[in-house]
Design a protein around this motif. Structure first.
Motif, PDB file in Angstrom:
ATOM      1  N   ALA A  51       0.764  -1.274   0.070  1.00 39.07           N
ATOM      2  CA  ALA A  51      -0.244   0.068   0.012  1.00 39.07           C
ATOM      3  C   ALA A  51       0.832   1.308  -0.075  1.00 39.07           C
ATOM      4  O   ALA A  51       0.397   2.311  -0.668  1.00 39.07           O
ATOM      5  N   THR A  52       1.934   1.273   0.703  1.00 39.31           N
ATOM      6  CA  THR A  52       2.707   2.425   0.730  1.00 39.31           C
ATOM      7  C   THR A  52       4.311   2.491  -0.021  1.00 39.31           C
ATOM      8  O   THR A  52       4.978   3.448  -0.140  1.00 39.31           O
ATOM      9  N   PRO A 143      -6.591  11.250  -2.007  1.00 37.58           N
ATOM     10  CA  PRO A 143      -7.855  10.392  -1.916  1.00 37.58           C
ATOM     11  C   PRO A 143      -7.582   8.931  -2.045  1.00 37.58           C
ATOM     12  O   PRO A 143      -8.258   8.187  -1.185  1.00 37.58           O
ATOM     13  N   PHE A 144      -6.742   8.467  -2.461  1.00 40.76           N
ATOM     14  CA  PHE A 144      -6.388   6.822  -2.657  1.00 40.76           C
ATOM     15  C   PHE A 144      -6.130   6.440  -1.375  1.00 40.76           C
ATOM     16  O   PHE A 144      -6.507   5.448  -0.489  1.00 40.76           O
ATOM     17  N   MET A 145      -5.149   7.193  -0.679  1.00 39.29           N
ATOM     18  CA  MET A 145      -4.532   6.661   0.509  1.00 39.29           C
ATOM     19  C   MET A 145      -5.580   6.931   1.658  1.00 39.29           C
ATOM     20  O   MET A 145      -5.548   6.130   2.501  1.00 39.29           O
ATOM     21  N   ARG A 146      -6.361   7.814   1.644  1.00 40.40           N
ATOM     22  CA  ARG A 146      -7.446   8.062   2.642  1.00 40.40           C
ATOM     23  C   ARG A 146      -8.409   6.892   2.361  1.00 40.40           C
ATOM     24  O   ARG A 146      -8.858   6.480   3.320  1.00 40.40           O
ATOM     25  N   LEU A 147      -8.846   6.583   1.224  1.00 42.46           N
ATOM     26  CA  LEU A 147      -9.380   5.274   1.107  1.00 42.46           C
ATOM     27  C   LEU A 147      -8.751   4.119   1.527  1.00 42.46           C
ATOM     28  O   LEU A 147      -9.552   3.244   2.069  1.00 42.46           O
ATOM     29  N   MET A 148      -7.652   3.829   1.389  1.00 47.43           N
ATOM     30  CA  MET A 148      -6.751   2.712   2.043  1.00 47.43           C
ATOM     31  C   MET A 148      -6.922   2.824   3.512  1.00 47.43           C
ATOM     32  O   MET A 148      -7.094   1.701   4.119  1.00 47.43           O
TER      33      MET A 148
END
Length: 286
Positions: A51-52, A143-148
């Protein structure tokens, strides 16, 4: 000007000597519960790395053959590290909250005291949230990381809730192993900073929220100092959870709020003056 409210829990004061003594450590698995916890943490580590975008092992392997290619392909930037830290801390704040909540409800159902565990667990969760708030002062995830983060919290909260109902001991061992990984990550960040691979952090000052929370002294408020403080916190969580995993989950008192007759001998405390990387064994404190 509106001042930040005082924290619910006062953070213990760490000395420079104490935070520099923190080391990477690993507790060997001894029981089936330990092996389950270790397997779970390795799975979570793989997901977090994916993820990171963190591929340290690949970087080390390629670096032995072609350092320039390894740096170009796998190098971690300040931004990448901050996003990883935000993701890590958003997950790390869940276990203490879940465990504290379940023990709180269990105490009310049994109509008995909890032997002092609840406050330590909630304080741990609060501390991890302070780490998150500190990093959010330096970077805002997209936005993608917030969703993750949203997905990870949803899955992790429910998984921890069910797991703690089944085996609290396994959950504490799991968190102990999780904190081992956190200490390792922050140690690598400090090493990269010292090696000059993170130039933006070399003269960066810690946010005011961090200065207030850790009571960082004048002249010791750099990004490197901040990472040392946070790493020390994670090392403490590592000790606490490995220790709690060694105890009788229903009957043993919390050794971190117990009173000791002989204060000259090493014993569990809220600080890191007697830090035990792999936790205190039950026979030594009960």
């Amino acid at each position: 000007m509106v001042k930040h409210p005082k924290p619910a829990w006062e953070h213990p004061i760490y000395t420079e000597e104490q935070i520099n003594k923190v080391t990477v450590a690993h507790r060997e698995a001894k029981t089936w519960s330990d092996y389950v916890a270790l397997g779970m943490i390795r799975t979570l580590r793989t997901v977090m790395d994916l993820a990171t975008g963190y591929k340290h092992d690949h970087a080390v392997s390629l670096g032995k053959k072609d350092p320039a290619a390894a740096n170009q392909k796998y190098a971690m930037t300040e931004r990448k590290y901050l996003i990883r830290n935000i993701f890590l801390e958003s997950v790390a704040g869940v276990p203490g909250l879940v465990a504290g909540m379940l023990r709180h409800l269990h105490s009310m159902r049994r109509m008995k005291r909890d032997n002092g565990w609840i406050e330590t667990l909630l304080e741990e969760s609060y501390n991890e949230r302070m780490h998150l708030l500190t990093f959010l002062k330096m970077a805002s995830p997209g936005p993608f990381m917030r969703l993750m983060v949203l997905g990870a919290q949803g899955v992790f909260f429910n998984a921890m809730f069910i797991s703690y109902l089944i085996s609290p001991r396994t959950c504490h061992r799991f968190v102990g192993y999780l904190e081992e990984e956190a200490v390792l990550t922050y140690t690598r960040e400090i090493a990269d900073l010292d090696a000059g691979r993170l130039p933006q952090w070399e003269k960066m000052e810690a946010p005011q929220i961090a200065i207030d929370y850790w009571k960082m002294p004048e002249g010791k408020r750099t990004m490197r100092d901040l990472l040392l403080y946070i790493r020390a916190d994670e090392a403490k969580h590592r000790e606490v959870n490995h220790t709690l995993g060694n105890l009788d989950q229903k009957n043993d008192p919390n050794p971190y709020v117990s009173e000791y007759r002989d204060l000259t001998k090493p014993h569990p405390t809220k600080g890191i003056e007697y830090l035990q990387p792999t936790g205190w064994e039950r026979k030594d404190i009960i």
